[in-house]
Design a protein around this motif. Structure first.
Motif, PDB file in Angstrom:
ATOM      1  N   ARG A  23      25.307 -58.833 -66.980  1.00 56.08           N
ATOM      2  CA  ARG A  23      23.782 -58.565 -67.314  1.00 56.08           C
ATOM      3  C   ARG A  23      23.424 -59.218 -68.693  1.00 56.08           C
ATOM      4  N   SER A  24      24.146 -60.258 -69.118  1.00 55.79           N
ATOM      5  CA  SER A  24      23.449 -61.098 -70.260  1.00 55.79           C
ATOM      6  C   SER A  24      22.486 -61.974 -69.517  1.00 55.79           C
ATOM      7  N   ALA A  25      21.847 -62.642 -70.461  1.00 59.79           N
ATOM      8  CA  ALA A  25      20.790 -63.597 -70.114  1.00 59.79           C
ATOM      9  C   ALA A  25      21.344 -64.771 -69.290  1.00 59.79           C
ATOM     10  N   ALA A  26      22.534 -65.050 -69.773  1.00 57.99           N
ATOM     11  CA  ALA A  26      23.155 -66.251 -68.954  1.00 57.99           C
ATOM     12  C   ALA A  26      23.375 -65.727 -67.530  1.00 57.99           C
ATOM     13  N   ALA A  27      23.907 -64.498 -67.137  1.00 60.64           N
ATOM     14  CA  ALA A  27      24.313 -63.952 -65.832  1.00 60.64           C
ATOM     15  C   ALA A  27      23.240 -63.947 -65.194  1.00 60.64           C
ATOM     16  N   ILE A  28      22.313 -63.286 -65.822  1.00 64.37           N
ATOM     17  CA  ILE A  28      20.843 -63.225 -65.008  1.00 64.37           C
ATOM     18  C   ILE A  28      20.278 -64.468 -64.286  1.00 64.37           C
ATOM     19  N   ILE A  29      20.282 -65.403 -65.412  1.00 66.52           N
ATOM     20  CA  ILE A  29      19.555 -66.792 -65.050  1.00 66.52           C
ATOM     21  C   ILE A  29      20.474 -67.469 -64.010  1.00 66.52           C
ATOM     22  N   ALA A  30      21.702 -67.466 -64.036  1.00 63.69           N
ATOM     23  CA  ALA A  30      22.641 -68.175 -63.273  1.00 63.69           C
ATOM     24  C   ALA A  30      22.701 -67.381 -61.753  1.00 63.69           C
ATOM     25  N   ALA A  31      22.662 -66.120 -61.863  1.00 62.89           N
ATOM     26  CA  ALA A  31      22.179 -65.443 -60.659  1.00 62.89           C
ATOM     27  C   ALA A  31      21.013 -65.804 -59.669  1.00 62.89           C
ATOM     28  N   VAL A  32      19.996 -65.598 -60.575  1.00 67.97           N
ATOM     29  CA  VAL A  32      18.809 -66.048 -59.920  1.00 67.97           C
ATOM     30  C   VAL A  32      18.625 -67.329 -59.428  1.00 67.97           C
ATOM     31  N   PHE A  33      19.117 -68.249 -60.192  1.00 65.89           N
ATOM     32  CA  PHE A  33      19.100 -69.721 -59.657  1.00 65.89           C
ATOM     33  C   PHE A  33      19.808 -70.248 -58.556  1.00 65.89           C
ATOM     34  N   HIS A  34      21.193 -69.372 -58.582  1.00 64.08           N
ATOM     35  CA  HIS A  34      21.948 -69.324 -57.420  1.00 64.08           C
ATOM     36  C   HIS A  34      21.253 -68.836 -55.997  1.00 64.08           C
ATOM     37  N   ALA A  35      20.550 -67.561 -56.203  1.00 59.54           N
ATOM     38  CA  ALA A  35      19.746 -67.318 -55.081  1.00 59.54           C
ATOM     39  C   ALA A  35      18.828 -68.143 -54.480  1.00 59.54           C
ATOM     40  N   LEU A  36      17.986 -68.609 -55.511  1.00 60.31           N
ATOM     41  CA  LEU A  36      16.779 -69.482 -55.377  1.00 60.31           C
ATOM     42  C   LEU A  36      16.936 -70.853 -55.958  1.00 60.31           C
ATOM     43  N   PRO A  37      17.419 -71.643 -54.948  1.00 55.99           N
ATOM     44  CA  PRO A  37      17.877 -73.158 -55.629  1.00 55.99           C
ATOM     45  C   PRO A  37      16.441 -73.682 -56.229  1.00 55.99           C
ATOM     46  N   GLU A  38      15.492 -73.328 -55.623  1.00 54.82           N
ATOM     47  CA  GLU A  38      14.111 -73.964 -56.380  1.00 54.82           C
ATOM     48  C   GLU A  38      13.865 -73.145 -57.814  1.00 54.82           C
ATOM     49  N   GLY A  39      14.617 -72.326 -57.825  1.00 59.63           N
ATOM     50  CA  GLY A  39      14.595 -71.469 -59.411  1.00 59.63           C
ATOM     51  C   GLY A  39      13.274 -70.390 -59.419  1.00 59.63           C
ATOM     52  N   ALA A  40      12.862 -70.153 -60.507  1.00 62.19           N
ATOM     53  CA  ALA A  40      11.909 -69.304 -60.981  1.00 62.19           C
ATOM     54  C   ALA A  40      11.225 -69.396 -62.446  1.00 62.19           C
TER      55      ALA A  40
END
Length: 695
Positions: free
Chosen positions: A195-212
Motif C-alpha cells: 500500500r505504498s504510493a509506488a504499489a498503488i501507482i503501479a497497480a492502477v497503471f497496470h489495470a488501466l494502461p491509459e492510466g489515470a
C-alpha cells in the motif's frame, strides 16, 4: 448502555484521566531534568548532537533545538545559493478548525499546494511554553503616513474572469482496504502489495494502461500504514509521500496548473507525481477533503461526484471538478465575475500590510467550552443545534473598493447616524471593550488569548480588553437583547458594501437545495446516499472556497542532501536532519495570489460568530441564538453549533443558517470539562436523537 451506566462509566473515565495527569506531571519533571542535562553536556567543547541524541532518546533536531550551539557548523551559516527542490509548504486557511494535530493542525504543504485546507502551521521547533496567563497583543495600524500607506491595493494583482476552461482529469476511486478500483462504469480488484504510493501507482497503471490523472482514496488511509513508527501522524504521512516511486518523481506542475509537490496533511494529504520522462502525471488524494464517509464503497462515491458535477453544470456550463473543494470553489467564483458592467475589470487585491493585519486579527469559528461554575456540575440534558449550511447565510454583502482608514477622531466626529451606518457596514474595527455590570451571560467579542491565533470571549463584568472585531459582532455587542456593551472605537478599516460573492453563493445554495431534495425523495437507497454526499460536497466547496480567500503567509519546508549544506536557503531554520537529509523551513510572506481576499472571509466569519449569539427569523417573527436562552444554559460553541441544557423552539425551514436539532441526550449528565468529553456526549446525543426519530 442506559443513562445511569453511561454516567458511571464517565466517572470511571475521569479517574483514569486523573491518573494520566499525574503520570504526565511526573514525566514532565523527568523531561525537564533530561533537558537540563543536555544543556550541561552542550557546554563541553567537543559535544556532538549525534552522540547526545540516542543517549537522550531524542532526535538530533530535538537536541539542537534545546542546544543550538550543537548544530553542525555547515548549517549555521548560509550563502545566497538557490535552494533545492521544495518538499512542502504551509498554506491554507479556513474555518473553525479542529486540532489535527494542530488545528481544522495546519497543513504543511508543498509548493503551489492547495489553498483552503483549514489548519495553522505546527511549530518548526520545540518552543518554550508560554506562561499560562501571558497576554498576546494584536497588531495595530501605524500612525500617520506609514499606516495610511496600507490603505491601497497591490499593484497589478486583480481577480479577473478566466478566458479558458479548466481541463477535466481522468479520475478513479480506490478503496485501499479492499483493493476495489472504480473507473467510469468498470470495477477492478487490485493487489496493492504494501500500500505504498509506488504499489498503488503501479497497480492502477497496470489495470488501466491509459492510466489515470487523479486517484481518490475512499478508504484505508494508506499514508498511515507506518504511523506507529513516527511520533506524529504528519511525519508518517510525509515519509509515505516522499518514499521513492520507481519511474516517477515529485510533480513540478504543468501548463496552467501550478500545483506542484506534495501536500503534507495528517488526514487529507495529496501526493503529486510525474513520470521521469514527464509524459504522465498523477495525484493521490483523500476523498475526505470533500465529505465524510461511513463505510461507503467507491461506486457510491463516484456516483456522488457525478451527481455533483451534473448539478453544478446547471449553473456553470463550464464547471469542472478540480482536485479539492477549495480549488473548485475559487475557480467557480472567478466564473461569476461580471463579463461587463460594474466590476468587469475584476477585484483588486489588498496591500500586503492589510492582508497581514487581517490574518493576525480576524479569527475563524468560535470554539468555546463553558465549565462549572458557569454551568451546573450536572446537566439536566445536552441539546445540540447546528446552523445548516451556515456560511451561505452571510455572503449577501461583502467589502469592495479601496478601504478607508477610520481613526478614533474621525469616528468621534461623525453623527450617530453615520456611526451606526459604518458599524453596520463592511468594516474591521480595533476597539476597547468593557463588559457591563451586571452581565450574567456568555461573552460577545473575541479577545486575544495566550497561544498562536487563540481567542477567548471575556464575560466577567467590568472586564476591559482591546481587540479587533468585524462590524456584525460590534453591532451585536451594541444592540444585543440584554444590554449594550461599552465599545470605544480606536481605529478601523471601512469598505464600500458590495456583492462579489452573491451570485456564486446563490448558485451553490440552489445546487445544495437540489441535491438535498434528491437525497430526501430518491427511492433508491444508494442514489439517495450519493445525493447526500454530493450535497455535503457543495457545502465543502463554499466553506473551503471562502477559506481559500483568507490567504495565509506561507511557510516553505524543504530538504537538502547532507554534504550539500550550502544549498540550504538563506534565513532558513534547520528543523531536523539525519544521515541523508537536512530539513529546513523558512517563511515566504504572501504569495502573489490574484484571488486573495481575506476581507471577504473575515466578514463572513464575523457574521457567522454574531449569528451564534442572535439571529432574526423574519418570516417567523422570532429570534434564535445563545443570547435567547437563559443564563447558564449554554454549554459550548463549536464553529456553527450550540450546545445547550434546554431544548429551544427555534424555527428550522431548511434554509441556510437555520438552527437544526442534531442531538438530544437526557440527563442528569456530568458537565464536560474537556473537548473530548464534549464530543463523546455529542456523539451519544446524536445517536439518541436518531433512535428516537426512528421509533
Amino acid at each position: 448502555m442506559d443513562a445511569q451506566s453511561y454516567s458511571a462509566a464517565l466517572t470511571e473515565l475521569r479517574t483514569v484521566r486523573d491518573k494520566i495527569k499525574k503520570v504526565r506531571a511526573d514525566l514532565a519533571g523527568l523531561e525537564a531534568d533530561r533537558n537540563q542535562q543536555i544543556t550541561q553536556l552542550a557546554s563541553y567543547d567537543k559535544a556532538k548532537a549525534e552522540r547526545i541524541a540516542p543517549a537522550a532518546g531524542l532526535s538530533v533536531s530535538d537536541v539542537v533545538a534545546l542546544a543550538p550551539a550543537l548544530a553542525p557548523e555547515s548549517l549555521t551559516g548560509h550563502d545566497d545559493t538557490p535552494a533545492g527542490p521544495l518538499a512542502s509548504e504551509a498554506d491554507a486557511a479556513l474555518r473553525g478548525s479542529e486540532p489535527e494535530p494542530a488545528q481544522p493542525a495546519e497543513a504543511v504543504a508543498t509548493a503551489g499546494a492547495d489553498t483552503g485546507h483549514q489548519q495553522p502551521p505546527p511549530p518548526a521547533t520545540p518552543m518554550a511554553p508560554a506562561a499560562p496567563d501571558a497576554p498576546r497583543s494584536l497588531p495595530s495600524i501605524p500612525a500617520g503616513e506609514t499606516g495610511d500607506a496600507w490603505f491601497s491595493h497591490t499593484a497589478n494583482l486583480t481577480s479577473t474572469r478566466p478566458n479558458f476552461t479548466q481541463q477535466a482529469r481522468s479520475t478513479v476511486f480506490l478503496d485501499t482496504d479492499t483493493g476495489v478500483l472504480v473507473h467510469r462504469s468498470q470495477t477492478h480488484r487490485l493487489d496493492l502489495g504494501d500500500r505504498s504510493a509506488a504499489a498503488i501507482i503501479a497497480a492502477v497503471f497496470h489495470a488501466l494502461p491509459e492510466g489515470a490523472e487523479r486517484i481518490y482514496v475512499t478508504a484505508g488511509d494508506p499514508w498511515h500504514r507506518d504511523a506507529d513508527r513516527h511520533p506524529y501522524l504528519r511525519d508518517a504521512v510525509a515519509a509515505w509521500l516522499n518514499a521513492p516511486v520507481p519511474g516517477w518523481r515529485t510533480d513540478t506542475g504543468r501548463g496552467r496548473d501550478r500545483m506542484a509537490g506534495h501536500f503534507v496533511h495528517a488526514r487529507n494529504p495529496v501526493g503529486r507525481y510525474q513520470r521521469d520522462n514527464g509524459s504522465q502525471h498523477v495525484e493521490i488524494r483523500s476523498v475526505g477533503e470533500w465529505f465524510d464517509l461511513d463505510g461507503d464503497d467507491p461506486h457510491i462515491v463516484r456516483d456522488a461526484f457525478v451527481l455533483l458535477w451534473q448539478a453544478l453544470r446547471r449553473h456553470w456550463n463550464d464547471a469542472v471538478l478540480m482536485g479539492s473543494p477549495s480549488q473548485t470553489g475559487r475557480d467557480l467564483w472567478t466564473r461569476t465575475i461580471p463579463a461587463r458592467g460594474q466590476h468587469s475589470d475584476g477585484f483588486p487585491v489588498l496591500s500586503e500590510e492589510l492582508r497581514g493585519l487581517l490574518h493576525a486579527t480576524a479569527g475563524q469559528g468560535r470554539n468555546e467550552l463553558l465549565t462549572p461554575p458557569t454551568i451546573p456540575e450536572q446537566l439536566p440534558q445536552l441539546v445540540e443545534y447546528d446552523r445548516t449550511f451556515a456560511y451561505a447565510k452571510h455572503t449577501w454583502k461583502s467589502p469592495v473598493g479601496t478601504p478607508r482608514r477610520i481613526t478614533a477622531a474621525t469616528f468621534a466626529a461623525w453623527s450617530e447616524k453615520e456611526q451606526t451606518r459604518a458599524l453596520y457596514g463592511c468594516g474591521h474595527w480595533q476597539v476597547k471593550v468593557t463588559v457591563p455590570d451586571p452581565w450574567e451571560h456568555v461573552g460577545l467579542l473575541p479577545a486575544p488569548a495566550p497561544g498562536e491565533r487563540a481567542w477567548h470571549y471575556p464575560a466577567t463584568p467590568d472586564t476591559t480588553f482591546t481587540t479587533w472585531a468585524g462590524g456584525p459582532e460590534i453591532h451585536t455587542a451594541l444592540t444585543n437583547p440584554i444590554q449594550p456593551w461599552k465599545i470605544e472605537i480606536l481605529d478601523g478599516v471601512l469598505w464600500d458594501d458590495g456583492k462579489p460573492l452573491d451570485d456564486w453563493a446563490k448558485k451553490l445554495k440552489e445546487t445544495w437545495t437540489n441535491l438535498s431534495a434528491q437525497a430526501h425523495f430518491q427511492g433508491d437507497a444508494q442514489q439517495a446516499r450519493a445525493a447526500h454526499l454530493a450535497s455535503r460536497a457543495v457545502r465543502s466547496i463554499l466553506l473551503y472556497g471562502i477559506g481559500a480567500f483568507a490567504q495565509r503567509p506561507r511557510m516553505i519546508t524543504g530538504t537538502t542532501p547532507r554534504g550539500m549544506e550550502r544549498d540550504v536557503p538563506p534565513e532558513a531554520e534547520i528543523i531536523g536532519f539525519d544521515d541523508e537529509h537536512i530539513t529546513w523551513q523558512k517563511p515566504t510572506g504572501f504569495a502573489r495570489d490574484p484571488n486573495a481576499h481575506p476581507e471577504w472571509a473575515a466578514a463572513i466569519w464575523s457574521g457567522a460568530r454574531a449569528a451564534l449569539l442572535t439571529q432574526r427569523h423574519r418570516d417567523d417573527d422570532t429570534y434564535a441564538g445563545a443570547l435567547h436562552t437563559p443564563p447558564g444554559t449554554v454549554v459550548a460553541f463549536r464553529t456553527d453549533a450550540l450546545y445547550l441544557t434546554q431544548p429551544q423552539n427555534w424555527p428550522h425551514n431548511h434554509q441556510p443558517g437555520d438552527y437544526l436539532l442534531r442531538g438530544h441526550l437526557t440527563g442528569p449528565l456530568p458537565a464536560p470539562t474537556t473537548e473530548e468529553e464534549l464530543l463523546t456526549l455529542r456523539d451519544a446525543g446524536r445517536t439518541a436523537l436518531s433512535t428516537t426519530q426512528e421509533t
